[in-house]
Design an enzyme around this catalytic site. Structure first.
Site, PDB file in Angstrom:
ATOM      1  N   ASN A 152       0.792  -1.132   0.025  1.00 26.27           N
ATOM      2  CA  ASN A 152      -0.196   0.028  -0.063  1.00 26.27           C
ATOM      3  C   ASN A 152       0.772   1.208   0.041  1.00 26.27           C
ATOM      4  O   ASN A 152       0.485   2.226  -0.757  1.00 26.27           O
ATOM      5  CB  ASN A 152      -1.075  -0.029   0.958  1.00 26.27           C
ATOM      6  CG  ASN A 152      -0.633   0.084   2.310  1.00 26.27           C
ATOM      7  OD1 ASN A 152       0.471  -0.712   2.825  1.00 26.27           O
ATOM      8  ND2 ASN A 152      -1.142   0.993   3.214  1.00 26.27           N
ATOM      9  N   LYS A 175      12.037  -7.755   0.840  1.00 26.74           N
ATOM     10  CA  LYS A 175      11.286  -8.305   0.167  1.00 26.74           C
ATOM     11  C   LYS A 175       9.963  -7.463  -0.053  1.00 26.74           C
ATOM     12  O   LYS A 175       9.217  -7.374   0.890  1.00 26.74           O
ATOM     13  CB  LYS A 175      10.794  -9.818   0.679  1.00 26.74           C
ATOM     14  CG  LYS A 175      10.250 -10.587  -0.284  1.00 26.74           C
ATOM     15  CD  LYS A 175       8.961 -11.491   0.012  1.00 26.74           C
ATOM     16  CE  LYS A 175       7.582 -10.977   0.020  1.00 26.74           C
ATOM     17  NZ  LYS A 175       7.079 -10.898  -1.018  1.00 26.74           N
ATOM     18  N   GLY A 228       2.412  -5.722   7.179  1.00 24.87           N
ATOM     19  CA  GLY A 228       1.432  -6.302   6.548  1.00 24.87           C
ATOM     20  C   GLY A 228       0.235  -6.881   7.303  1.00 24.87           C
ATOM     21  O   GLY A 228      -0.231  -6.193   8.238  1.00 24.87           O
ATOM     22  N   GLY A 229      -0.398  -8.030   6.650  1.00 24.69           N
ATOM     23  CA  GLY A 229      -1.641  -8.114   7.351  1.00 24.69           C
ATOM     24  C   GLY A 229      -1.611  -9.084   8.430  1.00 24.69           C
ATOM     25  O   GLY A 229      -0.309  -9.702   8.964  1.00 24.69           O
ATOM     26  N   THR A 232      -0.636 -12.922   8.120  1.00 26.18           N
ATOM     27  CA  THR A 232       0.701 -13.249   7.792  1.00 26.18           C
ATOM     28  C   THR A 232       1.551 -12.981   9.176  1.00 26.18           C
ATOM     29  O   THR A 232       2.615 -13.667   9.327  1.00 26.18           O
ATOM     30  CB  THR A 232       1.104 -12.351   6.548  1.00 26.18           C
ATOM     31  OG1 THR A 232      -0.070 -12.302   5.756  1.00 26.18           O
ATOM     32  CG2 THR A 232       2.500 -12.599   6.008  1.00 26.18           C
ATOM     33  N   GLY A 233       1.347 -11.856   9.597  1.00 27.41           N
ATOM     34  CA  GLY A 233       2.147 -11.393  11.092  1.00 27.41           C
ATOM     35  C   GLY A 233       2.212 -12.584  11.825  1.00 27.41           C
ATOM     36  O   GLY A 233       3.224 -12.828  12.493  1.00 27.41           O
ATOM     37  N   GLU A 250       3.977  -4.620  12.178  1.00 29.04           N
ATOM     38  CA  GLU A 250       2.949  -3.506  11.751  1.00 29.04           C
ATOM     39  C   GLU A 250       1.897  -4.044  11.071  1.00 29.04           C
ATOM     40  O   GLU A 250       2.231  -4.285   9.836  1.00 29.04           O
ATOM     41  CB  GLU A 250       3.967  -2.438  11.200  1.00 29.04           C
ATOM     42  CG  GLU A 250       4.740  -1.971  11.653  1.00 29.04           C
ATOM     43  CD  GLU A 250       4.871  -0.849  12.862  1.00 29.04           C
ATOM     44  OE1 GLU A 250       3.458  -0.831  13.156  1.00 29.04           O
ATOM     45  OE2 GLU A 250       5.609  -0.471  13.621  1.00 29.04           O
ATOM     46  N   CYS A 284      -3.396   1.175   6.635  1.00 31.57           N
ATOM     47  CA  CYS A 284      -3.584   0.672   7.808  1.00 31.57           C
ATOM     48  C   CYS A 284      -4.415   1.347   8.898  1.00 31.57           C
ATOM     49  O   CYS A 284      -5.008   0.832   9.865  1.00 31.57           O
ATOM     50  CB  CYS A 284      -2.227   0.078   8.439  1.00 31.57           C
ATOM     51  SG  CYS A 284      -1.036   1.219   8.649  1.00 31.57           S
ATOM     52  N   GLU A 385     -11.008  -5.826   9.080  1.00 31.35           N
ATOM     53  CA  GLU A 385     -10.335  -4.656   8.177  1.00 31.35           C
ATOM     54  C   GLU A 385     -10.742  -5.106   6.740  1.00 31.35           C
ATOM     55  O   GLU A 385     -10.624  -5.757   6.214  1.00 31.35           O
ATOM     56  CB  GLU A 385      -9.004  -4.848   8.332  1.00 31.35           C
ATOM     57  CG  GLU A 385      -8.123  -3.814   7.548  1.00 31.35           C
ATOM     58  CD  GLU A 385      -6.689  -3.760   7.521  1.00 31.35           C
ATOM     59  OE1 GLU A 385      -6.157  -4.948   7.175  1.00 31.35           O
ATOM     60  OE2 GLU A 385      -5.881  -2.899   7.748  1.00 31.35           O
ATOM     61  N   GLU A 462       8.090   1.474  15.213  1.00 34.37           N
ATOM     62  CA  GLU A 462       9.032   1.929  14.441  1.00 34.37           C
ATOM     63  C   GLU A 462       8.974   3.455  14.637  1.00 34.37           C
ATOM     64  O   GLU A 462       8.335   4.354  15.058  1.00 34.37           O
ATOM     65  CB  GLU A 462       8.660   1.871  12.947  1.00 34.37           C
ATOM     66  CG  GLU A 462       8.670   0.216  12.767  1.00 34.37           C
ATOM     67  CD  GLU A 462       8.409  -0.068  11.020  1.00 34.37           C
ATOM     68  OE1 GLU A 462       7.612   0.496  10.564  1.00 34.37           O
ATOM     69  OE2 GLU A 462       9.086  -1.038  10.586  1.00 34.37           O
TER      70      GLU A 462
HETATM   71  P1  NAP Z   1      -0.012  -9.491   3.582  1.00 37.16           P
HETATM   72  O1  NAP Z   1      -0.537 -10.035   2.492  1.00 37.16           O
HETATM   73  O2  NAP Z   1       0.177  -9.715   4.877  1.00 37.16           O
HETATM   74  O3  NAP Z   1       1.562  -9.254   2.742  1.00 37.16           O
HETATM   75  C1  NAP Z   1       2.491  -8.566   3.247  1.00 37.16           C
HETATM   76  C2  NAP Z   1       4.026  -9.093   3.035  1.00 37.16           C
HETATM   77  O4  NAP Z   1       4.226 -10.069   3.244  1.00 37.16           O
HETATM   78  C3  NAP Z   1       4.072  -9.128   1.618  1.00 37.16           C
HETATM   79  O5  NAP Z   1       5.255  -8.714   0.988  1.00 37.16           O
HETATM   80  C4  NAP Z   1       3.793 -10.606   1.226  1.00 37.16           C
HETATM   81  O6  NAP Z   1       4.198 -11.185   0.154  1.00 37.16           O
HETATM   82  C5  NAP Z   1       4.776 -11.126   2.430  1.00 37.16           C
HETATM   83  N1  NAP Z   1       4.143 -12.411   2.983  1.00 37.16           N
HETATM   84  C6  NAP Z   1       2.900 -12.955   2.568  1.00 37.16           C
HETATM   85  N2  NAP Z   1       3.123 -14.337   3.287  1.00 37.16           N
HETATM   86  C7  NAP Z   1       4.132 -14.542   3.673  1.00 37.16           C
HETATM   87  C8  NAP Z   1       4.801 -15.534   4.383  1.00 37.16           C
HETATM   88  N3  NAP Z   1       4.430 -16.658   4.540  1.00 37.16           N
HETATM   89  N4  NAP Z   1       6.077 -15.527   5.033  1.00 37.16           N
HETATM   90  C9  NAP Z   1       6.931 -14.019   4.606  1.00 37.16           C
HETATM   91  N5  NAP Z   1       6.141 -13.193   4.111  1.00 37.16           N
HETATM   92  C10 NAP Z   1       5.165 -13.221   3.310  1.00 37.16           C
HETATM   93  O7  NAP Z   1      -0.343  -7.806   3.633  1.00 37.16           O
HETATM   94  P2  NAP Z   1      -0.742  -7.041   2.241  1.00 37.16           P
HETATM   95  O8  NAP Z   1      -1.967  -7.501   1.571  1.00 37.16           O
HETATM   96  O9  NAP Z   1       0.422  -6.862   1.385  1.00 37.16           O
HETATM   97  O10 NAP Z   1      -0.835  -5.559   2.746  1.00 37.16           O
HETATM   98  C11 NAP Z   1      -2.306  -4.881   3.550  1.00 37.16           C
HETATM   99  C12 NAP Z   1      -2.048  -5.214   4.804  1.00 37.16           C
HETATM  100  O11 NAP Z   1      -0.771  -4.640   5.642  1.00 37.16           O
HETATM  101  C13 NAP Z   1      -3.014  -4.740   5.661  1.00 37.16           C
HETATM  102  O12 NAP Z   1      -3.544  -5.617   6.603  1.00 37.16           O
HETATM  103  C14 NAP Z   1      -2.706  -3.499   6.366  1.00 37.16           C
HETATM  104  O13 NAP Z   1      -3.251  -3.138   7.643  1.00 37.16           O
HETATM  105  C15 NAP Z   1      -1.227  -3.752   6.633  1.00 37.16           C
HETATM  106  N6  NAP Z   1      -0.404  -2.518   6.997  1.00 37.16           N
HETATM  107  C16 NAP Z   1      -0.180  -2.240   8.159  1.00 37.16           C
HETATM  108  C17 NAP Z   1       0.825  -0.981   8.440  1.00 37.16           C
HETATM  109  C18 NAP Z   1       1.266  -0.801   9.636  1.00 37.16           C
HETATM  110  O14 NAP Z   1       2.117   0.110   9.743  1.00 37.16           O
HETATM  111  N7  NAP Z   1       0.594  -1.229  10.751  1.00 37.16           N
HETATM  112  C19 NAP Z   1       1.218  -0.247   7.310  1.00 37.16           C
HETATM  113  C20 NAP Z   1       0.696  -0.526   5.838  1.00 37.16           C
HETATM  114  C21 NAP Z   1      -0.189  -1.824   5.692  1.00 37.16           C
HETATM  115  P3  NAP Z   1       3.258 -11.291  -1.226  1.00 37.16           P
HETATM  116  O15 NAP Z   1       2.984  -9.891  -1.706  1.00 37.16           O
HETATM  117  O16 NAP Z   1       3.997 -11.944  -2.242  1.00 37.16           O
HETATM  118  O17 NAP Z   1       2.191 -12.131  -0.658  1.00 37.16           O
END
Ligand code: NAP
Length: 492
Positions: A152, A175, A228-229, A232-233, A250, A284, A385, A462
């Protein structure tokens, strides 16, 4: 603005080479077409990047902080000199408006400048001794850090991890998300041109399951910094627990925005619109749950709906656009499923809820800004979300009621409060579970202010001066000053 995409190369420990993994396709969702397909990284590329990082990191970690800072300042200048290009690449990669991607690139330059300054002004500690010795607490780099970022706001998320990790003396393996691989590679070009020694930065586009997982589980990776989500976290936290490795997370949010009857209405409406509909809600910290005091609920929501209908939905390169396309057609479908769920749950769509009708937008992944009423805080639409331009509105009675409803959610990322009673604002700021609270403003950021979430919104912070410490380990040193043998030994 005329720019073109670069070669099909990824950055493996300071070397540009063709990835040996699965292809990664970057889409321009605003126009429904492909930008470029890259050969992504393979697990062999991860191994090579780690070997190069291991070779390069000790010398970088041994540099004096001000010498590392010099390189970071140059990276900051490189970003600032390339704002136009970075903004173009990121807008093509994510369909965000150019206005927003320019702001993100500017903030990334500021992040490198800030952490350069933090690195050269952070002191180690002489602690108070309890004997005839001196005691010190010093900070050392962790070694190799994996940074995993979402799609995002990639340039800003990347900078928030890469800058403090490098400043602290580590090597970084970045990555980016599969939907937005391009801007991280631009950052690698700039770092290279700034003279960052080879091996200290890798940018490894590839799937999370393969490349991300290979990084997280690798023995040589000392920390993972993830944005990320939540699902995944949680998986990453399990993997990190197996290795006893620190991880910072995060994650997502479902942040409450609270409007009291004594608020400045125009200020509140402008802040709420920006808080939920900028970035098309793909943020987020989006203020996605709106609580309005019952005494003004009807009139306030009517004005908010009117203002929402006036938002300009359009192409990301059009300066008038406020709400652009979503990042990917699949993501729009996910948002649409939530709107359908809201209807099933008994919600009323007050505005939006559809794809826009304008002929010029039919090829893109646009969705009209949507407000949903008639649900209570226990509905899935109000708990989960959505990550799109969708706001749920609910009434509340008084302070105690809104604190209870605001906190009744698994996330704890952010909160907005709109009231002219400053004491009340501070009381609620103290009572609400959130990493960040905005009072009579929303979605403002400063690199000098820590950021992070509680509950399902994450672990760790952070930014801020302490952001550097997240990438260091502490070591305590005791040094004898007496010159006398220890009495316990009775020797000599
Ligand atoms: P995501 O699906 O969790 O992916 C985030 C990252 O993790 C991507 O690079 C993804 O790669 C990687 N990933 C996925 N599965 C993994 C695994 N098993 N092992 C290691 N890495 C893995 O999240 P998103 O859809 O890209 O982003 C949206 C989410 O991010 C939302 O929930 C949002 O709230 C959150 N976010 C939080 C913040 C904060 O600061 N709190 C800021 C921005 C966004 P791939 O793309 O290849 O799947």
């Amino acid at each position: 603005m005329e720019h073109t995409f670069r070669d099909d190369l990824i950055f493996v420990g300071g070397h540009w080479q063709k990835g040996r993994g699965a292809p990664i396709t970057s889409h321009f969702a605003a126009e429904g077409r492909v930008n470029i397909t890259l050969s992504g990284a393979s697990t062999e590329d991860v191994e090579l990047a780690i070997a190069r990082a291991r070779a390069a990191q000790p010398a970088w970690g041994a540099l004096k902080p001000h010498d590392r800072a010099t390189v970071l300042y140059r990276i900051s200048e490189g970003i600032a000199a390339n704002i136009d290009r970075i903004a173009w690449v990121q807008s093509r990669d994510t369909s965000k408006t150019l206005t927003e991607t320019r702001a993100l690139a500017t903030s990334a330059a500021g992040t490198f400048r800030y952490f350069a300054a933090v690195a050269e002004t952070s002191d180690d500690l002489l602690t108070v001794p309890r004997g005839d010795y001196t005691t010190a607490s010093i900070h050392e780099p962790l070694g190799l850090v994996a940074a995993i970022t979402p799609w995002n706001s990639p340039i800003a998320s990347d900078a928030q991890k890469v800058a403090p990790a490098l400043a602290a003396g580590n090597a970084v393996l970045l990555k980016p998300a599969s939907w937005s691989p391009l801007v991280s590679l631009e950052l690698a070009r700039i770092a290279e041109e700034a003279g960052l020694p080879q091996g200290l930065l890798s940018v490894l586009p590839g799937s999370g399951r393969e490349v991300g997982n290979a990084l997280v589980e690798h023995h040589d990776i000392a920390k993972v910094s993830f944005t990320g989500g939540t699902a995944t976290g949680r998986r990453l936290a399990h993997a990190a627990a197996e290795k006893l490795m620190p991880v910072s997370l995060e994650l997502g949010g479902k942040s409450p925005t609270i409007v009291f009857e004594d608020c400045d209405t125009d200020l509140a409406i402008a802040g709420i619109l920006f808080g939920i509909f900028s970035s098309s809600g793909q943020s987020c910290i989006a203020g996605s749950r709106l609580f309005v005091q019952r005494s003004i609920y009807k009139a306030f929501v009517a004005r908010l709906v009117e203002a929402t209908r006036a938002l300009v939905v359009g192409h990301p390169f059009d300066a008038e656009t406020q709400v652009s396309s979503l990042v990917h057609p699949e993501h729009r479908e996910a948002v649409e499923r939530y709107v359908a769920l809201a209807r099933e749950e008994g919600g009323t769509i007050l505005c939006g809820g559809t794809r826009p009708e304008a002929a010029a937008l039919q090829e893109g992944s646009y969705f009209t800004p949507t407000i949903i009423a008639g649900l209570d805080n226990t509905a899935r639409t109000c708990r989960e979300e959505i990550f799109g331009p969708v706001l749920v509105v609910m009434p509340f009675e008084d302070e105690a009621d809104v604190i209870a409803q605001g906190n009744d959610n698994d996330y704890g990322l952010a909160c907005g409060i709109w009231s002219t009673d400053h004491r009340r604002c501070r009381r609620i700021a103290g009572a609400i579970r959130a990493g960040t609270v905005w009072i009579n403003t929303y979605k403002q950021f400063s690199i000098s202010t820590p950021f992070g979430g509680d509950g399902e919104s994450g672990i760790g912070r952070e930014k801020g001066r302490s952001g550097l410490r997240a990438y260091q380990r502490q070591k305590s040193i005791y040094e004898d000053m007496s010159g006398r043998p220890h009495p316990w030994a009775r020797w000599p």
